[in-house]
Design a protein around this motif. Structure first.
Motif: not given
Length: 334
Positions: A139-143, A162-168, A170-173, A179-180
């Motif tokens: 869930x951590x996206x590197x760019x 982008x750490x969003x999907x790792x910590x949050x 989908x239904x809470x984003x 974004x994180x």
């Protein structure tokens, strides 16, 4: 296929390189009107004739010719050659070779979608390249971005996670205002040595152009180190190192300069209200001591600090509810 005059469009030897590789790969010959080795009219093409002619233009293809040799690297003649060089470098760097590479003729950002166009791979060639090395782990996206504008200027390089999907979930984003995202540019990696201005020197100096052999060699030497540093510390889903940096535990002989926003985000992800509040008070005190040209600049800096403090205080509750927090950090005493 009529190819007369096409070699001009193909920029010299490029067309013949394509012919050579096609013959090598397929064994299929062809008629090319600039040469008469195939005879006249409908006579059969002699065995090996195409290969024989084109070999006079190039050395035979070998694995050696495909090696990115830093000591013998030649400056690219144009942006297309620069793109080829990036692709070759990417296949052989120990970390970059495991990343997915996208190269577009237009600006693009997989993390910040604002300004992106639909189907960037179809964008017309405007003479520059956006090179994007990406990966996603747990869930951590590197760019990693490299923007090539010309051979006489250094590429612009930046890195983001982008750490969003790792910590949050989908239904809470939808509860997130932002974004994180952690951004980590070369200017944030410093040494303990001071320059003439009294500032810590950059560890990786990516300021050389690509229009000279010594310049491009120096750039890639620094770039190799920068990319290796990032992915050896932060790659493969590793967040322990990022957490350590936020708490002041740095790599040997290196200083990582993080913004207060970065630190606040990590403290919130660690459910550490005390460190978050301490960070807020520290930077509020710095704002009051700093000299500003105009009162409005001070007001803006203080307003941003207050906003981020409130933002990450709310983040703590969201992370606690999601149950995805980082474990409490135990600071290393050096």
């Amino acid at each position: 296929m009529e190819i007369e005059n096409f070699d001009i469009l193909a920029q010299g030897d490029t067309l013949y390189r394509v012919f050579y590789e096609a013959v090598q790969a397929s064994g299929v010959g062809f008629y090319e009107p600039y040469f008469s080795v195939w005879g006249i009219g409908n006579s059969q093409i002699p065995v090996g004739a195409v290969e024989g002619v084109l070999t006079s233009f190039f050395k035979p293809l070998t694995t050696d010719s495909q090696i990115f040799n830093l000591e013998n690297i030649e400056p690219p003649r144009n942006i297309k050659k620069a793109e080829e060089l990036v692709r070759l470098w990417a296949t052989q760097h120990p970390y970059a070779k495991n990343l997915k590479l996208h190269i577009y003729n237009t600006g693009h950002d997989f993390i910040n979608l604002h300004g992106n166009i639909e189907n960037p791979e179809l964008a017309p060639d405007k003479g520059y390249r956006m090179c994007l090395f990406v990966d996603e782990v747990t869930g951590i996206f590197y760019q990693l971005q490299m923007l090539l504008t010309s051979m006489s200027t250094n590429p612009m390089v930046s890195f983001a996670m982008d750490l969003t999907n790792h910590f949050i979930p989908q239904d809470k984003q939808n509860l997130l205002k932002y974004k994180l995202i952690f951004r980590f540019n070369p200017q944030g990696i410093r040494t303990h040595f001071l320059n003439k201005s009294g500032k810590n020197t950059l560890k990786y100096l990516l300021t050389d152009s690509w229009d000279g052999k010594s310049y491009i060699r120096k750039f890639f030497s620094e770039f190799n180190g920068y990319v290796s540093f990032i992915f050896s510390h932060l790659g493969n889903g590793n967040l322990k190192t990022l957490q350590a940096w936020a708490y002041g535990d740095m790599p040997d002989d290196t200083i990582i300069q993080l913004s207060y926003q970065d630190k606040m985000m990590i403290y919130a992800l660690s459910l550490d209200q005390d460190s978050l509040s301490e960070c807020y008070e520290t930077y509020k005190d710095e704002c009051s001591k700093k000299e500003y040209e105009k009162q409005e600049y001070y007001d803006k800096a203080l307003s941003d600090l207050e906003y981020n403090y409130s933002l990450y205080q709310g983040m703590i509750a969201l992370i606690r509810e999601a149950g995805t927090a980082l474990p409490p950090y135990q600071k290393v005493n050096k």
